[in-house]
Design an enzyme around this catalytic site. Sequence first.
Site, PDB file in Angstrom:
ATOM      1  N   ARG A   1       0.801  -1.231   0.000  1.00 49.20           N
ATOM      2  CA  ARG A   1       0.000   0.000   0.000  1.00 49.20           C
ATOM      3  C   ARG A   1       0.834   1.281   0.000  1.00 49.20           C
ATOM      4  NH1 ARG A   1      -2.556  -3.319   3.544  1.00 49.20           N
ATOM      5  NH2 ARG A   1      -4.457  -4.246   2.696  1.00 49.20           N
TER       6      ARG A   1
ATOM      7  N   LYS B   1       2.430  11.158 -11.144  1.00 43.35           N
ATOM      8  CA  LYS B   1       1.673  10.164 -11.927  1.00 43.35           C
ATOM      9  C   LYS B   1       2.551   8.948 -12.163  1.00 43.35           C
ATOM     10  CE  LYS B   1      -1.505  12.888 -14.743  1.00 43.35           C
ATOM     11  NZ  LYS B   1      -1.876  13.172 -16.154  1.00 43.35           N
TER      12      LYS B   1
ATOM     13  N   GLU C   1       9.213  19.399 -24.909  1.00 40.89           N
ATOM     14  CA  GLU C   1       8.424  19.659 -23.685  1.00 40.89           C
ATOM     15  C   GLU C   1       8.945  20.917 -22.975  1.00 40.89           C
ATOM     16  OE1 GLU C   1       5.725  17.927 -22.840  1.00 40.89           O
ATOM     17  OE2 GLU C   1       5.957  15.954 -23.790  1.00 40.89           O
TER      18      GLU C   1
ATOM     19  N   LYS D   1       6.423  23.092 -14.079  1.00 39.22           N
ATOM     20  CA  LYS D   1       5.503  21.954 -13.959  1.00 39.22           C
ATOM     21  C   LYS D   1       4.997  21.870 -12.523  1.00 39.22           C
ATOM     22  CE  LYS D   1       4.151  17.302 -14.718  1.00 39.22           C
ATOM     23  NZ  LYS D   1       4.303  16.022 -15.378  1.00 39.22           N
TER      24      LYS D   1
ATOM     25  N   GLU E   1      -5.454  16.192 -10.667  1.00 35.99           N
ATOM     26  CA  GLU E   1      -6.141  16.436 -11.941  1.00 35.99           C
ATOM     27  C   GLU E   1      -7.648  16.492 -11.743  1.00 35.99           C
ATOM     28  OE1 GLU E   1      -5.193  13.642 -15.192  1.00 35.99           O
ATOM     29  OE2 GLU E   1      -4.018  15.270 -16.013  1.00 35.99           O
TER      30      GLU E   1
ATOM     31  N   ARG F   1      -4.521  21.378 -14.510  1.00 32.56           N
ATOM     32  CA  ARG F   1      -3.387  20.623 -15.041  1.00 32.56           C
ATOM     33  C   ARG F   1      -3.478  20.468 -16.568  1.00 32.56           C
ATOM     34  NH1 ARG F   1      -0.592  16.070 -11.127  1.00 32.56           N
ATOM     35  NH2 ARG F   1       0.766  15.229 -12.705  1.00 32.56           N
TER      36      ARG F   1
ATOM     37  N   ASN G   1      -1.259  19.947 -21.503  1.00 35.57           N
ATOM     38  CA  ASN G   1      -1.562  19.185 -22.719  1.00 35.57           C
ATOM     39  C   ASN G   1      -1.465  20.013 -23.997  1.00 35.57           C
ATOM     40  OD1 ASN G   1      -1.967  16.689 -21.549  1.00 35.57           O
ATOM     41  ND2 ASN G   1      -4.071  17.187 -20.988  1.00 35.57           N
TER      42      ASN G   1
ATOM     43  N   HIS H   1      -0.624  18.478 -27.311  1.00 31.51           N
ATOM     44  CA  HIS H   1      -0.778  17.039 -27.140  1.00 31.51           C
ATOM     45  C   HIS H   1      -2.015  16.442 -27.813  1.00 31.51           C
ATOM     46  CE1 HIS H   1       2.601  17.477 -24.479  1.00 31.51           C
ATOM     47  NE2 HIS H   1       2.592  16.186 -24.171  1.00 31.51           N
TER      48      HIS H   1
ATOM     49  N   HIS I   1      -0.998  13.284 -29.858  1.00 33.11           N
ATOM     50  CA  HIS I   1      -1.505  11.929 -29.616  1.00 33.11           C
ATOM     51  C   HIS I   1      -2.106  11.346 -30.894  1.00 33.11           C
ATOM     52  CE1 HIS I   1      -1.764  12.899 -25.055  1.00 33.11           C
ATOM     53  NE2 HIS I   1      -0.612  12.348 -25.366  1.00 33.11           N
TER      54      HIS I   1
ATOM     55  N   HIS J   1       7.745  10.861 -28.844  1.00 28.79           N
ATOM     56  CA  HIS J   1       6.690  11.678 -28.273  1.00 28.79           C
ATOM     57  C   HIS J   1       6.956  13.187 -28.474  1.00 28.79           C
ATOM     58  CE1 HIS J   1       3.520  12.975 -25.632  1.00 28.79           C
ATOM     59  NE2 HIS J   1       4.380  13.604 -24.854  1.00 28.79           N
TER      60      HIS J   1
HETATM   61  N1  NAD Z   1       4.261  10.127 -15.306  1.00 28.05           N
HETATM   62  C1  NAD Z   1       4.183  11.183 -16.090  1.00 28.05           C
HETATM   63  O1  NAD Z   1       3.737  12.259 -15.670  1.00 28.05           O
HETATM   64  C2  NAD Z   1       4.670  11.071 -17.494  1.00 28.05           C
HETATM   65  C3  NAD Z   1       4.793  12.231 -18.270  1.00 28.05           C
HETATM   66  C4  NAD Z   1       5.309  12.110 -19.562  1.00 28.05           C
HETATM   67  C5  NAD Z   1       5.670  10.854 -20.047  1.00 28.05           C
HETATM   68  N2  NAD Z   1       5.526   9.758 -19.260  1.00 28.05           N
HETATM   69  C6  NAD Z   1       5.924   8.434 -19.743  1.00 28.05           C
HETATM   70  O2  NAD Z   1       7.332   8.447 -19.969  1.00 28.05           O
HETATM   71  C7  NAD Z   1       7.644   7.430 -20.912  1.00 28.05           C
HETATM   72  C8  NAD Z   1       8.668   7.973 -21.876  1.00 28.05           C
HETATM   73  O3  NAD Z   1       9.815   8.369 -21.178  1.00 28.05           O
HETATM   74  P1  NAD Z   1      11.242   8.493 -21.895  1.00 28.05           P
HETATM   75  O4  NAD Z   1      11.088   9.286 -23.123  1.00 28.05           O
HETATM   76  O5  NAD Z   1      12.199   8.917 -20.864  1.00 28.05           O
HETATM   77  O6  NAD Z   1      11.494   7.014 -22.414  1.00 28.05           O
HETATM   78  P2  NAD Z   1      12.397   5.809 -21.880  1.00 28.05           P
HETATM   79  O7  NAD Z   1      12.344   5.652 -20.426  1.00 28.05           O
HETATM   80  O8  NAD Z   1      12.024   4.634 -22.710  1.00 28.05           O
HETATM   81  O9  NAD Z   1      13.873   6.267 -22.281  1.00 28.05           O
HETATM   82  C9  NAD Z   1      14.206   6.439 -23.633  1.00 28.05           C
HETATM   83  C10 NAD Z   1      15.448   5.606 -24.014  1.00 28.05           C
HETATM   84  O10 NAD Z   1      16.603   6.219 -23.479  1.00 28.05           O
HETATM   85  C11 NAD Z   1      17.372   5.269 -22.732  1.00 28.05           C
HETATM   86  N3  NAD Z   1      18.053   6.056 -21.688  1.00 28.05           N
HETATM   87  C12 NAD Z   1      17.520   6.588 -20.587  1.00 28.05           C
HETATM   88  N4  NAD Z   1      18.423   7.369 -19.972  1.00 28.05           N
HETATM   89  C13 NAD Z   1      19.555   7.282 -20.687  1.00 28.05           C
HETATM   90  C14 NAD Z   1      20.837   7.896 -20.557  1.00 28.05           C
HETATM   91  N5  NAD Z   1      21.102   8.777 -19.599  1.00 28.05           N
HETATM   92  N6  NAD Z   1      21.788   7.570 -21.466  1.00 28.05           N
HETATM   93  C15 NAD Z   1      21.497   6.709 -22.486  1.00 28.05           C
HETATM   94  N7  NAD Z   1      20.304   6.143 -22.686  1.00 28.05           N
HETATM   95  C16 NAD Z   1      19.344   6.442 -21.792  1.00 28.05           C
HETATM   96  C17 NAD Z   1      16.362   4.266 -22.259  1.00 28.05           C
HETATM   97  O11 NAD Z   1      16.967   3.027 -21.967  1.00 28.05           O
HETATM   98  C18 NAD Z   1      15.424   4.180 -23.465  1.00 28.05           C
HETATM   99  O12 NAD Z   1      15.983   3.332 -24.439  1.00 28.05           O
HETATM  100  C19 NAD Z   1       6.339   7.021 -21.561  1.00 28.05           C
HETATM  101  O13 NAD Z   1       5.973   5.741 -21.109  1.00 28.05           O
HETATM  102  C20 NAD Z   1       5.342   8.050 -21.074  1.00 28.05           C
HETATM  103  O14 NAD Z   1       4.042   7.525 -20.929  1.00 28.05           O
HETATM  104  C21 NAD Z   1       5.042   9.844 -18.010  1.00 28.05           C
HETATM  105 ZN    ZN Z   2       4.217  15.085 -23.384  1.00 28.91          ZN
END
Ligand code: NAD
Ligand code: ZN
Length: 382
Positions: free
Chosen positions: A138, A160, A202, A244, A254, A259, A263, A266, A270, A283
């Site tokens: 939990r 999130k 972003e 942010k 939200e 919030r 977007n 976005h 999307h 993205h």
């Molecule tokens: N929780 C939230 O508020 C929120 C907001 C935006 C996006 N997201 C989520 O985030 C995800 C995307 O995140 P991302 O773009 O970081 O993708 P990711 O975590 O897949 O990282 C992208 C790539 O970079 C590599 N990587 C990471 N750090 C590295 C470094 N320092 N050096 C070399 N390689 C590295 C990873 O292994 C991966 O291959 C999605 O699933 C999305 O839904 C969440």
């Molecule tokens: Zn985004």
Amino acid sequence: MSLNPPNSLTIRVSLGLRSYPIEVVSEPSLDRSEFIDFIKDSLERTWSGKGCRKALIVSDSNVIQTWAEPYAAALSEMGLETALAEVPAGESSKSLFALSSIYDRLMDLKADRHTLIVAVGGGVIGDLAGFAAASFNRGLPLIMIPTTLLAQVDSSVGGKTGINHPRGKNLIGAFHQPIGVWIDINTLQTLPEREFKSGLAEVVKYGVIQDPEFFEYLEANAEAALARNPTVLQHLVARSCRLKANVVELDELEHTGQRAILNYGHTVAHAIENVAGYGEYLHGEAVAIGMVAETKLAESLVWIDSRLTQRLIHLLTRLQLPTTIKSCNIELLMAAMKHDKKNKSGRVRFVIPRRLGKVTLTDEPTDEQIIAVLKSLSNPEN
Ligand SMILES: NC(=O)c1ccc[n+]([C@@H]2O[C@H](COP(=O)([O-])OP(=O)(O)OC[C@H]3O[C@@H](n4cnc5c(N)ncnc54)[C@H](O)[C@@H]3O)[C@@H](O)[C@H]2O)c1
Ligand SMILES: [Zn+2]
């Protein structure tokens, strides 16, 4: 304890009992004593952290050796029994299978409610490890150590967490605030070029929606940002986190709609990601195109003139981000937007600029205006 190491900027996220600091450090190498002080302080502040004896670091196959192992050594040095859990790199790890493997590691570690989860990686790891922390026993204390630009400026802030269902992204999740976020700018030096640029979209977004001065800073420092100048990156990450956090502080769960300004870009992004198939556009690349589209919609509504759009396109181009769509099937894009779960009564909703630094959520654009903008973005030459 006094924090604020010399090369660090601190952002405080104020959420009552769930408040936490984000420490943005730019030292070329990890200084363990500063990091250890930060972890101790974060643990001391919370009930679950106070009794902490064990930690599980979650990371992915690309990041674990370079960036996670030194943190594991630092946590062991603190006297915590520390284990590492590795999942494959990529979005497919936001799955029940990967989540279950983390639960298994927690069971092996005989985790209790004070066991610390540390997420070292991009947004995938933050979302996955964050949800493990939200749900196991939990709720466990969580430290985020984001290593992609997107994770540093976006996903590690705001609480999130979640995984994907085969039929929908981010469908299984929870709000779970970390007890601290540690951002080492140096981790960005190993990030692949395309991932890095994608994160910059972003950053530009925050300037448009909230902060004209920050937008001007990006205009003045675009090439230095692209060259990953540490001083510029530190400011860019810290300011993005502050902006942010301001939004999250107003609307943590939200509920109030505030919030929604995050977007911007976005709705169209999307749709582009859906139609092109996930992976075709990163993205941030889709967000860059989406921001141009939604700014053009503001022109259609005569809320702004074309100067803001031109400034935006110019900045995104200097940051080597796309501003047009390669092969654009307008009917499919329209259909994807109409299916967006954020729509109300069949009308597509967009976050649209009123001026630089101010945006509004609206469903005013007509189908004809949306189609005209999408047509103007189509660039068959590319
Ligand atoms: N929780 C939230 O508020 C929120 C907001 C935006 C996006 N997201 C989520 O985030 C995800 C995307 O995140 P991302 O773009 O970081 O993708 P990711 O975590 O897949 O990282 C992208 C790539 O970079 C590599 N990587 C990471 N750090 C590295 C470094 N320092 N050096 C070399 N390689 C590295 C990873 O292994 C991966 O291959 C999605 O699933 C999305 O839904 C969440
Ligand atoms: Zn985004």
